[in-house]
Design an enzyme around this catalytic site. Structure first.
Site, mmCIF file in Angstrom:
data_model
loop_
_atom_site.group_PDB
_atom_site.id
_atom_site.type_symbol
_atom_site.label_atom_id
_atom_site.label_comp_id
_atom_site.label_asym_id
_atom_site.label_seq_id
_atom_site.Cartn_x
_atom_site.Cartn_y
_atom_site.Cartn_z
ATOM 1 N N ASP A 6 8.743 3.446 -1.305
ATOM 2 C CA ASP A 6 7.922 3.345 -0.058
ATOM 3 C C ASP A 6 7.039 2.035 -0.012
ATOM 4 O O ASP A 6 5.819 3.437 -0.594
ATOM 5 C CB ASP A 6 7.974 4.374 0.856
ATOM 6 N N ASP B 268 12.018 -6.120 7.844
ATOM 7 C CA ASP B 268 11.244 -5.054 7.851
ATOM 8 C C ASP B 268 12.032 -3.351 7.138
ATOM 9 O O ASP B 268 13.319 -3.621 6.948
ATOM 10 C CB ASP B 268 10.283 -4.771 8.444
ATOM 11 N N GLU C 222 0.176 -0.748 5.622
ATOM 12 C CA GLU C 222 0.820 -0.415 6.828
ATOM 13 C C GLU C 222 0.975 0.351 6.532
ATOM 14 O O GLU C 222 1.113 1.691 7.860
ATOM 15 C CB GLU C 222 2.806 -0.890 6.134
ATOM 16 N N GLU C 223 0.722 1.611 5.754
ATOM 17 C CA GLU C 223 0.070 3.456 5.862
ATOM 18 C C GLU C 223 -0.862 3.879 6.877
ATOM 19 O O GLU C 223 -0.653 4.893 7.379
ATOM 20 C CB GLU C 223 0.182 4.040 4.849
ATOM 21 N N ASP D 178 0.546 -0.672 -0.216
ATOM 22 C CA ASP D 178 -0.330 -0.012 -0.146
ATOM 23 C C ASP D 178 0.436 1.289 -0.006
ATOM 24 O O ASP D 178 2.501 1.401 0.804
ATOM 25 C CB ASP D 178 -1.001 0.313 2.057
#
Length: 432
Positions: free
Chosen positions: A99, A160, A133-134, A66
């Site tokens: 990212d 990670d 994750e965001e 994401d």
């Protein structure tokens, strides 16, 4: 693929998220056939790659697909369209290249290639590709961690995204590639500062308004600062980097017990340095009013707090309340809280594997522990293992979450080679 995370109350765009998963199935057929894929939270993918010895502690490798939104007002400023995926000028352009889709694709390329060569890791490897994750990873990575915990599995380590290789960010180390391996992570807390007063018509304003009280409170908070401290992760950073600094800095780092006030003062002189040694707070949003000629009865400011290890959410809330200049402004926690994590050992298996791959791939590199000041999905695995590491094999990423996010093709290849070598290096002997 516009796999944009908007907010926790909004469902993802299924055409984009499911489309991305279809793309992965086409691109990596062996991975989807041979590794046992599981879908969590509707969109997060977890693959289980059985190792030669399933009695050994497994390894968890994380990445997320994401991305944050692109502000509509900035689209015309991009050299290449934000979701074009263009390759130009030796770079790959688009939201997520840094990212964190770059890591997703590099990792899957490495696994697919290993499967084509009939490679099987010494120990079981779990790949977790998060979809939120965001937004905190609460519906993706957290579920993956809970499932492993329910199975009684305790990973040897978790890797990670996080730190990176820099030749620019460490004062006194210009020209030397320093690999920042996150061994701990700051916590995350969001506060609402709220005031309520009678409103009315803007032509006859009272001397004090709810909006004015909150604005004053925000201005007052920005003049305050939490106390500075060298946490264990930053003490490790000082031990690793200190011997390579110019003489005066080297002397200070070698005598932390004596020079700590001077070190902390130097860190606190910049925003990036202060983030490494202090709990920070940043006002990020105001909510007040419905019309330009109506004085609002309620005003709220949102303040984001990043917690230094050793400072709990309760500690930070109490301190903010003590700093507020007017008791008519309240402070309360909103949303989920992530407490800061303890530091992993740089002597543990995961760190040593990351370090070894970097020394093999990057001439003259100096790997070092450090405190990761942002958030990662890795923190959800902290109950399973103390050895959670945060690192991406790329050089000084630019425009993270910003205009013209892009990755150099050479950096993407470095990330791929890092994962490929890392998988091959997983040892058969028990983890230390």
């Amino acid at each position: 693929m516009r796999t944009v995370s908007v907010d926790t109350s909004t469902a993802p765009d299924t055409s984009q998220f499911l489309g991305f998963r279809r793309l992965l199935r086409r691109a990596y057929p062996l991975l989807h056939r041979r590794l046992l894929p599981t879908v969590l939270g509707g969109y997060t993918l977890r693959f289980e790659w059985k190792g030669q010895d399933t009695t050994l502690s497994p390894v968890v490798l994380l990445a997320h697909y994401d991305v944050v939104p692109v502000e509509a007002a900035t689209t015309g400023r991009w050299q290449h369209a934000p979701f074009s995926g263009d390759r130009a000028d030796g770079r790959i352009w688009g939201r997520g290249t840094i990212d964190n889709k770059g890591n997703v694709i590099a990792l899957l390329e490495a696994v697919e290639t290993a499967l084509q060569q009939n490679y099987r890791p010494a120990r079981t490897v779990f790949l977790v590709l998060g979809h939120d994750e965001e937004l905190g990873g609460w519906r993706g990575a957290r579920l993956a961690a809970q499932q492993l915990q329910q199975r009684g599995l305790r990973p040897a380590f978790v890797l990670d995204e996080g730190g990176y290789i820099t030749q620019k960010k460490i004062p006194g180390m210009a020209g030397t590639p320093v690999a920042l391996i996150g061994t701990a992570e700051k916590g995350y807390l969001t506060l609402h500062l709220t005031a309520r007063l009678p409103g009315g018509h803007s032509s006859m304003p009272e001397a004090e308004t709810a909006l004015g009280l909150v604005a004053t409170a925000v201005a007052s908070l920005q003049q305050q600062s939490f106390s500075a401290s060298l946490t264990p992760a930053m003490q490790d950073f000082a031990r690793y980097v200190g011997p390579h600094l110019p003489f005066t800095k080297r002397l200070a780092f070698a005598n932390q017990w004596l020079m700590r006030p001077l070190i902390l003062r130097a860190y606190s002189s910049t925003a990036a340095g202060a983030a490494a040694v202090r709990t920070t707070l940043a006002p990020t949003m105001f909510q007040a009013g419905i019309k330009d000629n109506v004085v609002p009865t309620t005003a709220t400011a949102t303040v984001n707090v990043r917690l230094l290890p050793g400072t709990s959410a309760a500690d930070a809330l109490a301190q903010v309340r003590a700093w507020l200049p007017d008791p008519r402004v309240s402070a309360s926690i909103v949303g989920r809280v992530s407490e800061p994590t303890a530091a992993a050992s740089p002597k543990s298996l995961g760190y040593r594997l990351v370090e070894a791959q970097l020394r093999h791939l990057v001439p003259g590199v100096l790997p070092t522990p450090f405190l990761f000041i942002a958030q990662s999905d890795g923190r959800h695995f902290q109950p399973l293992t103390p050895n959670v590491f945060r690192f991406s094999a790329t050089n000084d990423p630019q425009e993270l979450h910003g205009v013209d996010e892009s990755v150099a093709e050479t950096d993407f290849l470095l990330t791929y080679r890092f994962f490929a070598g890392f998988l091959r290096a997983l040892p058969a002997k028990p983890a230390i």
